[in-house]
Structures are given as C-alpha cells and as structure tokens.
Design a protein around this motif. Structure first.
Motif, PDB file in Angstrom:
ATOM      1  N   ASP A 101       0.858  -1.179   0.000  1.00  0.00           N
ATOM      2  CA  ASP A 101       0.000   0.000   0.000  1.00  0.00           C
ATOM      3  C   ASP A 101       0.898   1.234   0.000  1.00  0.00           C
ATOM      4  OD1 ASP A 101      -2.441   1.334  -0.041  1.00  0.00           O
ATOM      5  OD2 ASP A 101      -2.662   1.327   2.139  1.00  0.00           O
ATOM      6  N   GLY A 102       0.383   2.333  -0.511  1.00  0.00           N
ATOM      7  CA  GLY A 102       1.155   3.569  -0.522  1.00  0.00           C
ATOM      8  C   GLY A 102       2.208   3.575  -1.617  1.00  0.00           C
ATOM      9  N   GLN A 103       3.201   4.460  -1.433  1.00  0.00           N
ATOM     10  CA  GLN A 103       4.235   4.675  -2.444  1.00  0.00           C
ATOM     11  C   GLN A 103       5.542   5.010  -1.742  1.00  0.00           C
ATOM     12  OE1 GLN A 103       1.175   6.707  -5.644  1.00  0.00           O
ATOM     13  NE2 GLN A 103       2.601   8.009  -4.602  1.00  0.00           N
ATOM     14  N   ALA A 104       6.648   4.783  -2.442  1.00  0.00           N
ATOM     15  CA  ALA A 104       7.966   5.102  -1.901  1.00  0.00           C
ATOM     16  C   ALA A 104       8.982   5.089  -3.043  1.00  0.00           C
ATOM     17  CB  ALA A 104       8.357   4.083  -0.833  1.00  0.00           C
ATOM     18  N   TYR A 105      10.193   5.515  -2.726  1.00  0.00           N
ATOM     19  CA  TYR A 105      11.285   5.514  -3.698  1.00  0.00           C
ATOM     20  C   TYR A 105      12.455   4.686  -3.183  1.00  0.00           C
ATOM     21  CZ  TYR A 105       9.211   9.808  -5.728  1.00  0.00           C
ATOM     22  OH  TYR A 105       8.381  10.734  -6.304  1.00  0.00           O
ATOM     23  N   PHE A 106      13.053   3.906  -4.086  1.00  0.00           N
ATOM     24  CA  PHE A 106      14.378   3.352  -3.877  1.00  0.00           C
ATOM     25  C   PHE A 106      15.283   4.064  -4.866  1.00  0.00           C
ATOM     26  CE2 PHE A 106      12.570  -0.330  -1.710  1.00  0.00           C
ATOM     27  CZ  PHE A 106      13.546  -0.560  -0.749  1.00  0.00           C
ATOM     28  N   ASP A 107      16.434   4.492  -4.399  1.00  0.00           N
ATOM     29  CA  ASP A 107      17.458   5.077  -5.263  1.00  0.00           C
ATOM     30  C   ASP A 107      18.641   4.121  -5.284  1.00  0.00           C
ATOM     31  OD1 ASP A 107      15.805   7.353  -5.294  1.00  0.00           O
ATOM     32  OD2 ASP A 107      16.965   8.364  -3.735  1.00  0.00           O
ATOM     33  N   ALA A 119      10.401   4.501  -8.616  1.00  0.00           N
ATOM     34  CA  ALA A 119       9.134   4.875  -7.970  1.00  0.00           C
ATOM     35  C   ALA A 119       8.325   3.609  -7.721  1.00  0.00           C
ATOM     36  CB  ALA A 119       8.357   5.855  -8.843  1.00  0.00           C
ATOM     37  N   MET A 120       8.219   3.234  -6.464  1.00  0.00           N
ATOM     38  CA  MET A 120       7.518   2.013  -6.070  1.00  0.00           C
ATOM     39  C   MET A 120       6.080   2.335  -5.687  1.00  0.00           C
ATOM     40  SD  MET A 120       9.877  -0.488  -6.066  1.00  0.00           S
ATOM     41  CE  MET A 120       9.269  -1.674  -4.875  1.00  0.00           C
ATOM     42  N   LYS A 121       5.154   1.558  -6.250  1.00  0.00           N
ATOM     43  CA  LYS A 121       3.729   1.720  -5.957  1.00  0.00           C
ATOM     44  C   LYS A 121       3.156   0.381  -5.531  1.00  0.00           C
ATOM     45  CE  LYS A 121       2.873   5.622  -8.853  1.00  0.00           C
ATOM     46  NZ  LYS A 121       3.426   6.301  -9.808  1.00  0.00           N
ATOM     47  N   ARG A 135      19.486   3.693  -1.300  1.00  0.00           N
ATOM     48  CA  ARG A 135      18.814   4.386  -0.198  1.00  0.00           C
ATOM     49  C   ARG A 135      17.320   4.313  -0.456  1.00  0.00           C
ATOM     50  NH1 ARG A 135      20.960  10.416  -1.985  1.00  0.00           N
ATOM     51  NH2 ARG A 135      19.622  10.564  -3.819  1.00  0.00           N
ATOM     52  N   PHE A 136      16.549   4.650   0.566  1.00  0.00           N
ATOM     53  CA  PHE A 136      15.093   4.532   0.510  1.00  0.00           C
ATOM     54  C   PHE A 136      14.476   5.777   1.121  1.00  0.00           C
ATOM     55  CE2 PHE A 136      11.206   3.680   2.843  1.00  0.00           C
ATOM     56  CZ  PHE A 136      10.410   3.071   1.884  1.00  0.00           C
ATOM     57  N   THR A 137      13.359   6.209   0.555  1.00  0.00           N
ATOM     58  CA  THR A 137      12.594   7.291   1.160  1.00  0.00           C
ATOM     59  C   THR A 137      11.131   7.182   0.733  1.00  0.00           C
ATOM     60  OG1 THR A 137      12.529   9.682   1.593  1.00  0.00           O
ATOM     61  CG2 THR A 137      12.930   9.005  -0.688  1.00  0.00           C
ATOM     62  N   LEU A 138      10.292   7.800   1.507  1.00  0.00           N
ATOM     63  CA  LEU A 138       8.894   7.936   1.112  1.00  0.00           C
ATOM     64  C   LEU A 138       8.793   9.002   0.034  1.00  0.00           C
ATOM     65  CD1 LEU A 138       7.180   7.895   4.623  1.00  0.00           C
ATOM     66  CD2 LEU A 138       7.355   6.022   2.969  1.00  0.00           C
ATOM     67  N   THR A 144       3.884   4.333   3.269  1.00  0.00           N
ATOM     68  CA  THR A 144       3.918   3.075   2.535  1.00  0.00           C
ATOM     69  C   THR A 144       3.818   1.923   3.524  1.00  0.00           C
ATOM     70  OG1 THR A 144       4.935   1.919   0.669  1.00  0.00           O
ATOM     71  CG2 THR A 144       6.408   2.566   2.446  1.00  0.00           C
ATOM     72  N   LYS A 145       3.300   0.831   3.039  1.00  0.00           N
ATOM     73  CA  LYS A 145       3.245  -0.424   3.785  1.00  0.00           C
ATOM     74  C   LYS A 145       3.945  -1.443   2.910  1.00  0.00           C
ATOM     75  CE  LYS A 145      -0.140  -3.698   5.659  1.00  0.00           C
ATOM     76  NZ  LYS A 145      -1.600  -3.935   5.783  1.00  0.00           N
ATOM     77  N   ALA A 146       4.979  -2.084   3.455  1.00  0.00           N
ATOM     78  CA  ALA A 146       5.798  -2.970   2.639  1.00  0.00           C
ATOM     79  C   ALA A 146       6.047  -4.302   3.331  1.00  0.00           C
ATOM     80  CB  ALA A 146       7.132  -2.303   2.325  1.00  0.00           C
TER      81      ALA A 146
END
Length: 179
Positions: A101-107, A119-121, A135-138, A144-146
């Motif tokens: 659920d939600g969204q986040a980024y992995f770089d 861009a993770m969805k 690295r990771f960020t919202l 996000t729920k992962a």
C-alpha cells in the motif's frame, strides 16, 4: 503503467520530491537488470494467498517475511528511521521489498555513480542485490506499507558508504564487469 525509473537531479531539496532531470531521462527495466535489480508487478490485494508471490518466494528461497508500515503514526522513531533509510548504504544480503500500500522511492547507483530513482507503488516487488549502494525514502504522500522478505533469518545491518573495501561490494562490482 509499468515501473517508473529515471536518472535523478542533484538537488538537495526535499528527498520526497521526484527529482527528475529536465528533460526527463528514464531508465529501462533492462538497465536495472544489468545492475542486478529485478522487478515484478503483483496483485497486492491478494498478497496473503497470491500463488505468484508464493512461487517467487519458493523459487528465490525467501523463507522469512514481515510487514512494516512507514508513517509518522505507525513507525516508532519515524523521523530518525527515515533519515537512516536515506543514508547511502549497502547490505550483505539482497534487499527484497513488496509494496502492499502507498508509495515510496528506492534510489540505486549505476556503474557511473549516477542516482537512479525507482518509484515504487502498490503491487511492486523489487530485489536489490547485495553490495549495491542504495537508499530509501517515502514520496510526498508520506506513507507506505511494505513486505520485507529474506532468505533465512533477517539481517538488519546496513553498511554506510564508504564500504568499497568490503568483500560483498567487491563481489558486486566484479559481477557488473562485462555488462
């Protein structure tokens, strides 16, 4: 729509913003695969009974699983955790994340040290190879729920950059030669 990935700008502005270059420079799934990053699109609404997820877990040996909800109301030490997630680091094991659920980024860093933003969805499952700097960020939704998956017992240790002399980093860099 498939997974969105792009080369990032060098702005120090809010890490939760997209940070796309102008003009945008997308990155293909093939370019990610060459870095050892793999992606699947699954149905997160049925993750508890999804035969496709079960097959991936069995094929890859992902025997451990837990779920983390990243939001200021659900994650203890939220600000501190987000800051640590965004420090450039690597792990001794693959990092496997499935967005429920939600969204986040992995770089991730490419071979030329450029940042690629992924861009993770909801429904995106990604594997980052051991030894890759990332690295990771919202994103700006701040949630996000992962699902976190591991082979065997989880190892939560991150090695912040510089870690170029570590065996796992050397192994990863060697694996890229010839790509």
């Amino acid at each position: 729509m498939g997974l969105e990935t792009w080369f990032m700008d060098s702005s120090e502005e809010d890490q939760r913003k997209p940070h796309k270059l102008t003009p945008d420079q997308p990155v293909s799934l093939e370019e990610l695969r060459q870095l050892g990053v793999f992606h699947w699109k699954l149905n997160a609404d049925i993750y508890e009974t999804d035969p496709e997820l079960e097959k991936i877990r069995k094929d890859q040996g992902y025997s451990y699983m837990d779920i983390i909800s990243i939001h200021k109301d659900t994650l203890p030490n939220y600000e501190e955790k987000l800051k640590s997630f965004f420090e450039e680091h690597l792990h001794l094991d693959d990092e496997i994340r499935y967005i429920l659920d939600g969204q986040a980024y992995f770089d991730v860093r490419d071979q030329e040290e450029r940042w690629i933003r992924i861009a993770m969805k909801k429904g995106d499952l990604i594997t980052l190879p051991a030894g890759i700097y990332h690295r990771f960020t919202l994103d700006e939704t701040n949630y996000t729920k992962a699902m976190r998956l591991f082979v065997g017992e989880p190892v939560w240790k991150a090695y912040n950059r510089p870690a170029d002399d570590s065996d796992i980093r050397k192994k990863y860099v060697t694996s890229l030669q010839g790509c």
